[in-house]
Design an enzyme around this catalytic site. Structure first.
Site, PDB file in Angstrom:
ATOM      1  N   ASP A 235      -3.863  -7.609  -6.829  1.00 48.03           N
ATOM      2  CA  ASP A 235      -5.422  -8.306  -7.219  1.00 48.03           C
ATOM      3  C   ASP A 235      -5.737  -8.062  -8.647  1.00 48.03           C
ATOM      4  O   ASP A 235      -6.321  -7.036  -9.031  1.00 48.03           O
ATOM      5  CB  ASP A 235      -6.323  -7.565  -6.321  1.00 48.03           C
ATOM      6  CG  ASP A 235      -6.110  -7.933  -4.728  1.00 48.03           C
ATOM      7  OD1 ASP A 235      -6.079  -9.015  -4.533  1.00 48.03           O
ATOM      8  OD2 ASP A 235      -5.681  -6.973  -3.862  1.00 48.03           O
TER       9      ASP A 235
ATOM     10  N   SER B  51       0.437  -9.142   1.741  1.00 50.41           N
ATOM     11  CA  SER B  51      -1.281  -8.926   1.887  1.00 50.41           C
ATOM     12  C   SER B  51      -1.608  -9.059   3.332  1.00 50.41           C
ATOM     13  O   SER B  51      -0.939  -9.300   4.319  1.00 50.41           O
ATOM     14  CB  SER B  51      -1.738 -10.400   1.365  1.00 50.41           C
ATOM     15  OG  SER B  51      -3.157 -10.385   1.922  1.00 50.41           O
TER      16      SER B  51
ATOM     17  N   HIS C 120       0.823  -1.237  -0.061  1.00 47.16           N
ATOM     18  CA  HIS C 120       0.023   0.011   0.076  1.00 47.16           C
ATOM     19  C   HIS C 120       0.896   1.288  -0.006  1.00 47.16           C
ATOM     20  O   HIS C 120       0.497   2.245  -0.760  1.00 47.16           O
ATOM     21  CB  HIS C 120      -0.719  -0.040   1.303  1.00 47.16           C
ATOM     22  CG  HIS C 120      -2.000  -1.050   1.371  1.00 47.16           C
ATOM     23  ND1 HIS C 120      -1.490  -1.968   2.337  1.00 47.16           N
ATOM     24  CD2 HIS C 120      -3.014  -1.367   0.666  1.00 47.16           C
ATOM     25  CE1 HIS C 120      -2.792  -2.728   2.175  1.00 47.16           C
ATOM     26  NE2 HIS C 120      -3.519  -2.573   1.081  1.00 47.16           N
TER      27      HIS C 120
HETATM   28  O1  PAF Z   1      -8.066  -3.900  -2.764  1.00 50.28           O
HETATM   29  C1  PAF Z   1      -8.742  -3.431  -1.687  1.00 50.28           C
HETATM   30  O2  PAF Z   1      -8.164  -3.256  -0.887  1.00 50.28           O
HETATM   31  C2  PAF Z   1     -10.061  -2.964  -2.163  1.00 50.28           C
HETATM   32  O3  PAF Z   1     -10.631  -4.073  -2.717  1.00 50.28           O
HETATM   33  C3  PAF Z   1     -10.561  -1.825  -2.547  1.00 50.28           C
HETATM   34  C4  PAF Z   1      -9.966  -1.752  -4.065  1.00 50.28           C
HETATM   35  C5  PAF Z   1     -10.058  -0.790  -1.480  1.00 50.28           C
HETATM   36  C6  PAF Z   1     -12.117  -1.738  -2.440  1.00 50.28           C
HETATM   37  O4  PAF Z   1     -12.688  -2.025  -1.196  1.00 50.28           O
END
Ligand code: PAF
Length: 272
Positions: free
Chosen positions: A145, A180, A33
């Site tokens: 994802d 993850s 992230h």
């Molecule tokens: O990948 C994620 O964390 C979620 O699927 C997202 C894109 C924030 C949508 O809730």
């Protein structure tokens, strides 16, 4: 870093962030992230949303125990240079009189879509609402994802949402396991074993490139993972955008895999 929880706070804060980028997340932030936040920050002022979206969880999934760490997440976002953290309540995204959902097909239909009915409609719905609330020029998603990324790209184009979708490659631990938020639920033994997932996929890709037929490579890799104790949901070669299954290397492809190990369903994918 500014923090907004309500629609009114968000609108006030956005006034100072022209041409902004959005990094949508469900929190429990890891280096994957933060790489998105940093890449977005190099491009534009950054809004990161933290929202555990109930509509993308099935009735038997882990919504109630999805990891949450608001103080830790806010500290990490500050360090990564995020300008605004948006942490809405469920009713802020889904008001009580809410009556609309985004339906998606095409790349959403197989794989995760087939195994998690309603999941991608939930993702598409929340992403559309976040785009509507934040009105970003750019949005950043991880390749981890892969199917979600293709669903969001298709939907953004189909619905003319006017947001440029950017992506970063999966961030991995030293042994190759894709980062993850759910990895924290693996026991020490499961965590050690988990690295066999990317290793086996990469070996399957090597075998494909060496000329072994694609279906045999996928079947052998799945069997080898099952032998190690993974419950393999699917392991397949697909077209990168449509997610349709592909049986040869005549055009660029993606190897996608989902396998349960103990309490965690691991997802991964690799370019071929
Ligand atoms: O990948 C994620 O964390 C979620 O699927 C997202 C894109 C924030 C949508 O809730």
């Amino acid at each position: 870093m500014l923090i907004a929880r309500t629609r009114a706070d968000l609108q006030a804060a956005l006034a100072d962030l022209p041409g902004r980028a959005l990094v949508p997340t469900m929190g429990a932030l890891h280096d994957g992230h933060l790489a998105l936040v940093r890449a977005a920050r190099a491009q534009a002022p950054v809004v990161t949303s933290i929202f555990v979206n109930p509509t993308q969880f099935g009735p038997n999934e882990d919504l109630a125990r999805y990891p949450r760490d608001e103080p830790g997440d806010l500290a990490r976002l500050r360090d990564a240079g995020c300008d605004l953290a948006f942490l809405p309540e469920v009713a802020t995204i889904y008001p009580p009189d809410d009556a609309s959902r985004v339906e998606v097909a095409g790349p959403a239909l197989g794989w995760e879509g087939a195994r998690r009915p309603g999941h991608f409609s939930g993702v598409a719905t929340v992403v559309t609402r976040l785009f509507g609330l934040v009105r970003p020029r750019f949005a950043w998603f991880g390749e981890k994802d892969w199917q979600q990324l293709q669903v969001v790209r298709r939907m953004t184009e189909d619905l003319c949402l006017g947001v440029e979708i950017n992506a970063l490659p999966t961030v991995r631990a030293g042994d190759g396991l894709a980062l993850s938020s759910r990895n924290r639920y693996l026991s020490a033994a499961e965590r050690a074993l988990a690295a066999a997932l990317p290793r086996t996929c990469l070996a399957a890709i090597d075998a494909m490139r060496a000329g072994k037929p694609v279906p045999a490579c996928c079947a052998d890799a799945a069997a080898s993972l099952s032998g190690l104790g993974f419950a393999v949901d699917y392991l397949a070669l697909v077209d990168p955008a449509s997610l349709r299954e592909q049986h040869d290397l005549a055009s660029p492809a993606r190897l996608i895999v989902a396998a349960r190990l103990g309490p965690v369903r691991l997802l991964d994918n690799f370019p071929v």
